[in-house]
Design a protein around this motif. Structure first.
Motif, PDB file in Angstrom:
ATOM      1  N   ALA A  12    -110.376  41.652 -62.012  1.00 36.90           N
ATOM      2  CA  ALA A  12    -111.725  41.144 -62.316  1.00 36.90           C
ATOM      3  C   ALA A  12    -112.064  41.382 -63.790  1.00 36.90           C
ATOM      4  O   ALA A  12    -113.154  41.819 -64.134  1.00 36.90           O
ATOM      5  N   HIS A  13    -111.098  41.080 -64.649  1.00 38.86           N
ATOM      6  CA  HIS A  13    -111.234  41.322 -66.088  1.00 38.86           C
ATOM      7  C   HIS A  13    -111.427  40.007 -66.828  1.00 38.86           C
ATOM      8  O   HIS A  13    -110.726  39.030 -66.561  1.00 38.86           O
ATOM      9  N   TYR A  14    -112.378  40.000 -67.762  1.00 43.18           N
ATOM     10  CA  TYR A  14    -112.599  38.856 -68.636  1.00 43.18           C
ATOM     11  C   TYR A  14    -112.246  39.220 -70.073  1.00 43.18           C
ATOM     12  O   TYR A  14    -112.635  40.290 -70.571  1.00 43.18           O
ATOM     13  N   SER A  15    -111.529  38.321 -70.738  1.00 43.72           N
ATOM     14  CA  SER A  15    -111.290  38.443 -72.172  1.00 43.72           C
ATOM     15  C   SER A  15    -111.701  37.126 -72.819  1.00 43.72           C
ATOM     16  O   SER A  15    -111.919  36.128 -72.128  1.00 43.72           O
ATOM     17  N   TYR A  16    -111.771  37.108 -74.143  1.00 40.98           N
ATOM     18  CA  TYR A  16    -112.389  35.968 -74.812  1.00 40.98           C
ATOM     19  C   TYR A  16    -111.676  35.604 -76.104  1.00 40.98           C
ATOM     20  O   TYR A  16    -111.175  36.484 -76.825  1.00 40.98           O
ATOM     21  N   ALA A  17    -111.666  34.303 -76.373  1.00 44.74           N
ATOM     22  CA  ALA A  17    -111.251  33.772 -77.664  1.00 44.74           C
ATOM     23  C   ALA A  17    -112.432  33.026 -78.273  1.00 44.74           C
ATOM     24  O   ALA A  17    -113.096  32.237 -77.582  1.00 44.74           O
ATOM     25  N   GLY A 185    -115.786  43.133 -58.278  1.00 45.85           N
ATOM     26  CA  GLY A 185    -114.453  43.561 -57.854  1.00 45.85           C
ATOM     27  C   GLY A 185    -113.823  44.581 -58.770  1.00 45.85           C
ATOM     28  O   GLY A 185    -112.848  45.236 -58.409  1.00 45.85           O
ATOM     29  N   SER A 186    -114.377  44.748 -59.962  1.00 48.04           N
ATOM     30  CA  SER A 186    -113.857  45.747 -60.887  1.00 48.04           C
ATOM     31  C   SER A 186    -114.356  47.133 -60.507  1.00 48.04           C
ATOM     32  O   SER A 186    -115.486  47.301 -60.029  1.00 48.04           O
ATOM     33  N   MET A 192    -121.729  44.305 -59.035  1.00 49.47           N
ATOM     34  CA  MET A 192    -121.791  43.262 -60.057  1.00 49.47           C
ATOM     35  C   MET A 192    -121.903  41.881 -59.426  1.00 49.47           C
ATOM     36  O   MET A 192    -121.441  41.644 -58.311  1.00 49.47           O
ATOM     37  N   SER A 193    -122.478  40.961 -60.178  1.00 55.96           N
ATOM     38  CA  SER A 193    -122.602  39.583 -59.725  1.00 55.96           C
ATOM     39  C   SER A 193    -121.254  38.881 -59.773  1.00 55.96           C
ATOM     40  O   SER A 193    -120.362  39.246 -60.537  1.00 55.96           O
ATOM     41  N   ASP A 194    -121.123  37.838 -58.953  1.00 52.04           N
ATOM     42  CA  ASP A 194    -119.935  36.989 -59.009  1.00 52.04           C
ATOM     43  C   ASP A 194    -119.940  36.092 -60.246  1.00 52.04           C
ATOM     44  O   ASP A 194    -118.907  35.508 -60.585  1.00 52.04           O
ATOM     45  N   ALA A 195    -121.086  35.967 -60.894  1.00 54.29           N
ATOM     46  CA  ALA A 195    -121.181  35.116 -62.085  1.00 54.29           C
ATOM     47  C   ALA A 195    -120.338  35.699 -63.214  1.00 54.29           C
ATOM     48  O   ALA A 195    -120.211  36.922 -63.352  1.00 54.29           O
TER      49      ALA A 195
END
Length: 445
Positions: A12-17, A185-186, A192-195
């Protein structure tokens, strides 16, 4: 500016460019940088910056590898005490990249060295909040008591988070986009929200952390009911502070052994096959951490059950799974602990006992029932009143609490974790039958 979000679902990890005028910056990249390199090629952009919002606990970042391969500068808080080449990025620091200006806000709370990255392009504002501000919640404050350059007690970090939420975002507009490092999920937070994104205005309205409350009320709420802390979290903080090795080199350094019938007895075996295949035949001392099934959280449970530095054999269903499983093992920095990657021969010595579900339904008193759900799940209500509750992450250490004079039935909430739990107890009890209730648990809820 163009912003692309990358999602790693099991963690459940977000990364960004962030792309502007042929240049790209990355925020909190995951272990393998190849997806970012592909995107840079698509955008005809040069990766010039990597922002680390904090030394992550739940995955290993590729910041140092990107620096070495792409020439990007790494930006992190001076408080990290980073051992890798970097530029400090704290309150008052800024970076211009094309039309985008990046600024740092020190936002302690999840960790003492957390920063939020503010990206502005004209009237557009984006906030890369790391593990400070999530959608619907904030990061947990209890992961840095024993890890990192700066250690801090959970109550002190909870108070710092209160100050961060109350004071650090005040001057930012309601329409600022909020991009966190994690979602539902993290284990880096709760509820935390699913958003995957929000606006600061929405969070000010709907996130409990922004409501009017005293510091004591905030601290009490943030500290209660936090998830368990897997063994590997402190280990990953230290890896990320030091600077991780090149993932392509370390994961492919592992030895492959085909059609294996036996391995060294004293070394744990992590068997990633599905539960039915495992029960049909497996190596002694195997733990069934399924990697391709409903509820798959392979990385989390590998790092929760196997300790940092502990060697293990990694069993695959097929060589077709080799790259994926090495990749997923490397996400948490465990690829160097693999003794060998193994496929099994036809003559493996151990099979699981067949479970008579109807007998269990009619004669529950003849079984010892073990509930391996998390403490918070058990607190919400037991499924079997007489069950012995031992969370899966503690099961290897606390199996002696479980009586062995009757057959043992292991259950979780949906069937995924009980495969691992039953295999752990089967290794512990030589003369007691151990059964996995698996997905049949749904019949009792």
């Amino acid at each position: 500016m163009t912003i692309k979000q990358f999602k790693d679902s099991p963690l459940a990890h977000y990364s960004y460019a962030i792309v502007s005028d042929g240049k790209m910056a990355l925020v909190d990249p995951s272990r393998n940088p190849m997806d970012y390199y592909r995107y840079a090629e698509e955008q005809n952009a040069k990766i010039v910056a990597v922002f680390e919002t904090h030394p992550h606990a739940d995955f290993v970042s590729s910041h140092l590898q990107i620096h070495e391969e792409a020439g990007a500068t790494i930006y992190a808080s001076e408080m990290v005490g980073a051992d890798y080449p970097h530029k400090s990025f704290d309150d008052g620091d800024s970076l211009k990249m094309g039309a985008v200006e990046f600024k740092a806000i020190n936002t302690p709370g999840h960790s003492p060295d957390s920063i939020t990255i503010v990206a502005k392009d004209g009237e557009e504002t984006a906030l890369f909040t790391g593990d400070t501000l999530f959608i619907g919640n904030v990061g947990r404050p209890d992961l840095r008591e024993k890890a990192g350059n700066m250690k801090a007690k959970r109550i002190d970090l909870a108070k710092q988070m209160y100050d961060t939420i109350k004071n650090k975002f005040t001057d930012l507009p309601d329409d600022a986009l909020v991009y966190p490092a994690h979602g539902a999920g993290s284990l880096c937070g709760k509820n935390m929200s699913d958003a995957s994104s929000s606006t600061l205005g929405n969070e000010r309205q709907g996130n409990w952390a922004f409501k009017e409350q005293t510091e004591d009320e905030f601290v009490e709420e943030i500290l209660k009911d936090q998830p368990f802390i897997p063994h590997y979290f402190g280990f990953n903080v230290d890896i990320n502070k030091t600077g991780p090795e090149n993932v392509q080199r370390t994961k492919w350094a592992n030895k492959l052994m085909l059609n294996v019938g036996k391995v060294e007895k004293e070394i744990t075996v992590v068997d990633t096959r599905d539960g039915d295949a495992f029960k049909a035949g497996h190596l002694p001392n195997s733990i069934n951490i399924m990697a391709r099934s409903e509820g798959d959280k392979y990385e989390t449970w590998l790092g929760a059950i196997i300790k940092p530095e502990e060697q293990f054999y990694l069993v695959l269903n097929s060589v077709d799974d080799l790259e994926e499983l090495l990749e997923r093992t490397a996400k948490i920095g465990y690829e160097k602990q693999v003794k060998a990657v193994v496929t099994l021969g036809s003559e493996v010595s151990k099979k699981s006992d067949d479970f008579d579900l109807e007998d269990f339904k009619n004669n529950k008193e003849n079984y010892t029932i073990v509930d391996i759900r998390n403490n918070s799940e058990v607190a919400d209500g037991k499924i079997f009143e007489d069950a012995i509750a031992v969370p899966l992450n503690e099961l290897r250490e606390n199996a002696t609490e479980i009586p062995s004079h009757k057959p043992v039935v292991v259950h979780c909430a949906g069937g995924y974790r009980s495969a691992a739990g039953s295999s752990i107890l089967d290794n512990k009890f030589e003369n007691t039958k151990v059964y996995d209730l698996s997905e049949a648990i749904k019949e009792f809820k």
